[in-house]
Write a protein that holds these residues in place. Sequence first.
Motif, mmCIF file in Angstrom:
data_model
loop_
_atom_site.group_PDB
_atom_site.id
_atom_site.type_symbol
_atom_site.label_atom_id
_atom_site.label_comp_id
_atom_site.label_asym_id
_atom_site.label_seq_id
_atom_site.Cartn_x
_atom_site.Cartn_y
_atom_site.Cartn_z
ATOM 1 N N TYR A 99 0.619 -1.078 -0.137
ATOM 2 C CA TYR A 99 0.245 -0.103 0.049
ATOM 3 C C TYR A 99 1.231 1.193 0.057
ATOM 4 C CZ TYR A 99 -4.641 -2.089 0.302
ATOM 5 O OH TYR A 99 -5.486 -2.889 -0.020
ATOM 6 N N VAL A 100 2.193 1.084 0.495
ATOM 7 C CA VAL A 100 2.697 2.124 0.121
ATOM 8 C C VAL A 100 3.213 2.762 -0.961
ATOM 9 C CG1 VAL A 100 4.872 3.399 1.091
ATOM 10 C CG2 VAL A 100 3.273 2.052 2.854
ATOM 11 N N ILE A 101 3.773 1.850 -1.415
ATOM 12 C CA ILE A 101 4.141 1.894 -2.781
ATOM 13 C C ILE A 101 3.056 2.429 -3.540
ATOM 14 C CG2 ILE A 101 5.351 0.387 -4.611
ATOM 15 C CD1 ILE A 101 7.031 -1.339 -3.130
ATOM 16 N N GLY A 102 2.170 1.925 -3.405
ATOM 17 C CA GLY A 102 0.261 1.835 -4.552
ATOM 18 C C GLY A 102 0.228 3.374 -4.215
ATOM 19 N N GLY A 103 0.515 3.565 -2.820
ATOM 20 C CA GLY A 103 0.530 5.505 -2.671
ATOM 21 C C GLY A 103 1.654 6.574 -3.440
ATOM 22 N N TYR A 108 1.773 10.153 -8.035
ATOM 23 C CA TYR A 108 2.337 10.535 -9.355
ATOM 24 C C TYR A 108 1.677 10.791 -10.263
ATOM 25 C CZ TYR A 108 7.260 10.516 -7.333
ATOM 26 O OH TYR A 108 8.542 10.966 -6.656
ATOM 27 N N LEU A 109 0.346 9.633 -10.188
ATOM 28 C CA LEU A 109 -0.218 9.159 -11.419
ATOM 29 C C LEU A 109 -1.755 10.989 -10.983
ATOM 30 C CD1 LEU A 109 -1.629 7.616 -13.359
ATOM 31 C CD2 LEU A 109 -2.204 6.465 -12.044
ATOM 32 N N SER A 110 -1.932 11.014 -9.963
ATOM 33 C CA SER A 110 -2.464 12.247 -9.379
ATOM 34 C C SER A 110 -2.580 13.287 -10.067
ATOM 35 C CB SER A 110 -2.902 11.918 -8.001
ATOM 36 O OG SER A 110 -2.085 12.422 -7.674
ATOM 37 N N ALA A 179 15.785 12.114 -10.843
ATOM 38 C CA ALA A 179 15.696 11.241 -11.667
ATOM 39 C C ALA A 179 14.016 10.794 -11.863
ATOM 40 C CB ALA A 179 16.337 9.930 -12.364
ATOM 41 N N ILE A 180 13.778 10.516 -11.158
ATOM 42 C CA ILE A 180 12.018 9.564 -11.138
ATOM 43 C C ILE A 180 11.115 10.377 -11.620
ATOM 44 C CG2 ILE A 180 11.674 9.411 -8.953
ATOM 45 C CD1 ILE A 180 10.111 6.411 -9.437
ATOM 46 N N SER A 228 2.472 19.588 -5.470
ATOM 47 C CA SER A 228 1.339 18.641 -6.247
ATOM 48 C C SER A 228 2.059 17.760 -5.210
ATOM 49 C CB SER A 228 1.465 18.792 -7.436
ATOM 50 O OG SER A 228 2.753 18.447 -7.935
ATOM 51 N N LEU A 229 2.808 17.034 -4.992
ATOM 52 C CA LEU A 229 3.191 16.108 -4.858
ATOM 53 C C LEU A 229 2.955 15.485 -3.029
ATOM 54 C CD1 LEU A 229 7.260 15.436 -5.653
ATOM 55 C CD2 LEU A 229 5.463 15.213 -7.261
ATOM 56 N N VAL A 230 2.741 17.329 -2.797
ATOM 57 C CA VAL A 230 1.734 16.591 -0.948
ATOM 58 C C VAL A 230 1.090 16.391 -1.561
ATOM 59 C CG1 VAL A 230 1.020 17.429 1.005
ATOM 60 C CG2 VAL A 230 2.926 18.888 -0.365
#
Length: 269
Positions: A99-103, A108-110, A179-180, A228-230
């Motif tokens: 769930y952490v990785i998914g979050g 990023y997708l958001s 990089a990401i 926006s990353l928040v």
Amino acid sequence: MNEKEILFQSIKDFSTPKMLKYALFPFIISIIIMYIIFFTVAGMGVEQLGTMHVESSQTTMHGGIPHTENIEAELEGSAIMKFLMSYTITSWLATFLIYVIGGFLTIYLSVFVAVIIIGFLTPLILKELRLRHYKDVDMIGHSNLISAIFLAIKYSAVMILLFFLLIPFYFVPLLNIVAINIPLYYFFHKMLTFDVSSSICTKEEAKQIAFFNKNNIRLKTLLLYLISLVPFAIFFGAIFFVIYLGHTYFLEVRKIRALSPSLAQDLQA
């Protein structure tokens, strides 16, 4: 108007009832899309912890002739997975990591989803901004639906290409954080500046502003991208981003046209 004044004015404009009403649309749509994606992907990940696909081959000799036997099986609750999921702590840790990785991916997708959605509201937001502060600046614009779709596809393709090209750097500590984020920031910067500039400026004015204010605009979009990353900030902040960048473009267009009175007269005619 200096940067501090632009920032405070943007916050004031964002706080108006009309702008807050606009902010609800990308918030609701983005939340629905992201929750569906998040729980679907995370649920699939948890489910995979309980199964394991095994393929193997075994060669034996019978009378000097080799015989190869292929074995393929789907193991439910293999030893390792069964061990992980049979204890509360390990089960919780495994689920937590998924769930952490998914979050993380959801954030990023958001950003990607919100930028696409806000593109449809940008002209309305900028028209409201013009009525409040820039009645002397005509919104000309230099884009249409076809060109907007083409550029969105183009920027998306470049973003995906950058993701693949930067893969070697994802394994370098600290450098991987930069990089990401480069591919998504590229998309964020390109789409946001295009949406705003194409609604206000002529193509020539947009090029001129991009050339003489390149560093200033990039610094602003970088700051907005970091905000926006928040988690959840992009859902409400997307409208504010357009307002803040809109002020910048309106002020620059006003300067350009003030230096070219003949152009201003032609536009008014």
